[in-house]
Design a protein around this motif. Structure first.
Motif, mmCIF file in Angstrom:
data_model
loop_
_atom_site.group_PDB
_atom_site.id
_atom_site.type_symbol
_atom_site.label_atom_id
_atom_site.label_comp_id
_atom_site.label_asym_id
_atom_site.label_seq_id
_atom_site.Cartn_x
_atom_site.Cartn_y
_atom_site.Cartn_z
ATOM 1 N N SER A 77 0.840 -1.200 0.000
ATOM 2 C CA SER A 77 0.000 0.000 0.000
ATOM 3 C C SER A 77 0.874 1.249 0.000
ATOM 4 N N SER A 78 0.294 2.361 -0.444
ATOM 5 C CA SER A 78 0.997 3.634 -0.305
ATOM 6 C C SER A 78 1.060 4.004 1.171
ATOM 7 N N ASN A 79 2.006 4.880 1.530
ATOM 8 C CA ASN A 79 2.118 5.312 2.923
ATOM 9 C C ASN A 79 0.810 5.912 3.423
ATOM 10 N N MET A 80 0.162 6.708 2.575
ATOM 11 C CA MET A 80 -1.056 7.381 2.992
ATOM 12 C C MET A 80 -2.194 6.392 3.231
ATOM 13 N N LYS A 81 -2.326 5.410 2.348
ATOM 14 C CA LYS A 81 -3.375 4.404 2.535
ATOM 15 C C LYS A 81 -3.074 3.549 3.761
ATOM 16 N N PHE A 82 -1.806 3.227 3.975
ATOM 17 C CA PHE A 82 -1.424 2.443 5.146
ATOM 18 C C PHE A 82 -1.785 3.180 6.430
ATOM 19 N N LEU A 83 -1.535 4.482 6.459
ATOM 20 C CA LEU A 83 -1.896 5.270 7.635
ATOM 21 C C LEU A 83 -3.393 5.189 7.906
ATOM 22 N N GLU A 84 -4.184 5.313 6.844
ATOM 23 C CA GLU A 84 -5.629 5.229 7.003
ATOM 24 C C GLU A 84 -6.033 3.881 7.593
ATOM 25 N N LEU A 85 -5.412 2.811 7.122
ATOM 26 C CA LEU A 85 -5.726 1.480 7.635
ATOM 27 C C LEU A 85 -5.324 1.337 9.100
ATOM 28 N N CYS A 86 -4.204 1.950 9.499
ATOM 29 C CA CYS A 86 -3.789 1.896 10.902
ATOM 30 C C CYS A 86 -4.799 2.614 11.800
ATOM 31 N N PHE A 87 -5.327 3.749 11.321
ATOM 32 C CA PHE A 87 -6.375 4.429 12.083
ATOM 33 C C PHE A 87 -7.581 3.504 12.255
ATOM 34 N N LYS A 88 -7.946 2.833 11.191
ATOM 35 C CA LYS A 88 -9.078 1.905 11.247
ATOM 36 C C LYS A 88 -8.814 0.771 12.222
ATOM 37 N N HIS A 89 -7.637 0.153 12.116
ATOM 38 C CA HIS A 89 -7.338 -1.044 12.902
ATOM 39 C C HIS A 89 -7.114 -0.746 14.377
ATOM 40 N N PHE A 90 -6.376 0.337 14.683
ATOM 41 C CA PHE A 90 -5.949 0.582 16.057
ATOM 42 C C PHE A 90 -6.774 1.641 16.798
ATOM 43 N N ILE A 101 -2.955 13.422 9.681
ATOM 44 C CA ILE A 101 -2.243 12.582 8.723
ATOM 45 C C ILE A 101 -0.771 12.970 8.665
ATOM 46 N N LYS A 102 -0.505 14.268 8.608
ATOM 47 C CA LYS A 102 0.881 14.742 8.515
ATOM 48 C C LYS A 102 1.678 14.347 9.743
ATOM 49 N N PHE A 103 1.062 14.430 10.932
ATOM 50 C CA PHE A 103 1.756 14.076 12.172
ATOM 51 C C PHE A 103 2.270 12.641 12.124
ATOM 52 N N ILE A 168 -4.937 5.593 -2.572
ATOM 53 C CA ILE A 168 -5.451 6.880 -2.127
ATOM 54 C C ILE A 168 -6.388 6.694 -0.939
ATOM 55 N N PRO A 169 -6.132 7.367 0.199
ATOM 56 C CA PRO A 169 -7.039 7.260 1.343
ATOM 57 C C PRO A 169 -8.348 7.995 1.098
ATOM 58 N N THR A 170 -9.344 7.663 1.899
ATOM 59 C CA THR A 170 -10.689 8.201 1.714
ATOM 60 C C THR A 170 -10.715 9.716 1.698
ATOM 61 N N ILE A 171 -9.905 10.341 2.555
ATOM 62 C CA ILE A 171 -9.951 11.787 2.700
ATOM 63 C C ILE A 171 -9.657 12.498 1.385
ATOM 64 N N TYR A 172 -8.882 11.833 0.490
ATOM 65 C CA TYR A 172 -8.549 12.463 -0.783
ATOM 66 C C TYR A 172 -9.560 12.150 -1.877
ATOM 67 N N LEU A 209 2.971 13.621 -5.018
ATOM 68 C CA LEU A 209 2.437 14.967 -4.810
ATOM 69 C C LEU A 209 1.406 14.969 -3.685
ATOM 70 N N LEU A 210 0.549 13.951 -3.670
ATOM 71 C CA LEU A 210 -0.496 13.887 -2.644
ATOM 72 C C LEU A 210 0.066 13.586 -1.265
ATOM 73 N N GLN A 211 1.263 13.016 -1.198
ATOM 74 C CA GLN A 211 1.872 12.699 0.089
ATOM 75 C C GLN A 211 2.752 13.824 0.607
ATOM 76 N N SER A 212 2.823 14.938 -0.101
ATOM 77 C CA SER A 212 3.622 16.076 0.333
ATOM 78 C C SER A 212 2.906 16.804 1.457
ATOM 79 N N PRO A 213 3.622 17.627 2.248
ATOM 80 C CA PRO A 213 2.987 18.375 3.342
ATOM 81 C C PRO A 213 1.865 19.284 2.870
ATOM 82 N N GLN A 214 1.920 19.735 1.609
ATOM 83 C CA GLN A 214 0.886 20.607 1.064
ATOM 84 C C GLN A 214 -0.118 19.819 0.237
#
Length: 235
Positions: A77-90, A101-103, A168-172, A209-214
């Motif tokens: 998975s992309s880093n961003m999608k993986f983060l979303e899954l971690c929020f879901k799981h944990f 997300i940035k944090f 791509i995570p849901t937020i995008y 581009l979507l994984q950048s701070p902006q």
């Protein structure tokens, strides 16, 4: 969000009760029960949990740091999608906003995946929601930051693994103008006759581009063609 009764163990819990909790942990975090060869890898952590040597949170760290979890969700998975899954799981919910997300993305990129998962499990939110002995579950929160945050958690907690891709995570999806009300995202004005293709290099560039701070500004400034290419690639 869910009528699931939280599963909690204590020092007085029987082995059968801990076995039930273990089943629920795998259902929540792996989204399935482990295969036979995976049970062998997790054997020591399982026995420590069943014998009351470690609690739920400690077992979650062992599971989250294991190659079993990482192979299932991180490496493909992309880093961003993986983060979303971690929020879901944990944490039992979707990410609230770009700042959150940035944090965690900064921790993931600069301190590694194990530290990111540890930080989430050691967070004040996790402690208040689940403590050391309650299995994480899709939470029915009393208040949500926005209607979008509520909808994203509803969709994320009830979707099957990989249902909306691993990039791509849901937020995008919302920033790309997609309608996700039915659980499967579609653009309301998509022209099925338009033939567009997206190379691996182009996809990688857009994801970067979507994984950048902006990222929020970046998503808003994507050209119509770039948005359509992303929709076709992940829709």
């Amino acid at each position: 969000m869910s009528n699931l009764k939280p599963v909690t163990v204590s020092r007085q819990s029987s082995r059968e009760e801990r076995q039930t909790a273990l089943y629920q942990i795998y259902k929540q975090v792996l989204e399935r029960q482990p295969y036979i060869y995976e049970r062998k890898i997790l054997a020591k952590a399982e026995q420590d949990f069943l014998n009351d040597k470690i609690g739920v949170r400690r077992f979650l760290k062992e599971l989250g740091h294991s190659e079993i979890y990482l192979n299932s969700f991180y490496h493909n998975s992309s880093n961003m999608k993986f983060l979303e899954l971690c929020f879901k799981h944990f944490l039992g919910r979707a990410p609230l906003n770009q700042a959150e997300i940035k944090f965690y993305c900064d921790i993931l990129m600069y301190r590694g995946v194990a530290q990111m998962i540890t930080t989430m499990l050691d967070s004040e939110e996790y402690r208040k929601a689940f403590g050391c002995f309650t299995v994480p579950y899709p939470r029915k929160q009393e208040f949500h930051e926005s209607p979008q945050a509520y909808m994203e958690s509803e969709l994320l907690n009830h979707e099957l693994l990989g249902r909306r891709g691993r990039s791509i995570p849901t937020i995008y999806w919302h920033q790309l103008g997609l309608n996700c009300d039915a659980g499967v995202c579609r653009h309301p004005e998509a022209n099925e006759q338009v033939e567009l293709s997206l190379s691996q290099e182009e996809l990688a560039h857009l994801l970067k581009l979507l994984q950048s701070p902006q990222s929020s500004k970046t998503a808003a400034n994507l050209s119509p063609q770039q948005k359509e290419l992303l929709r076709r690639a992940i829709g």
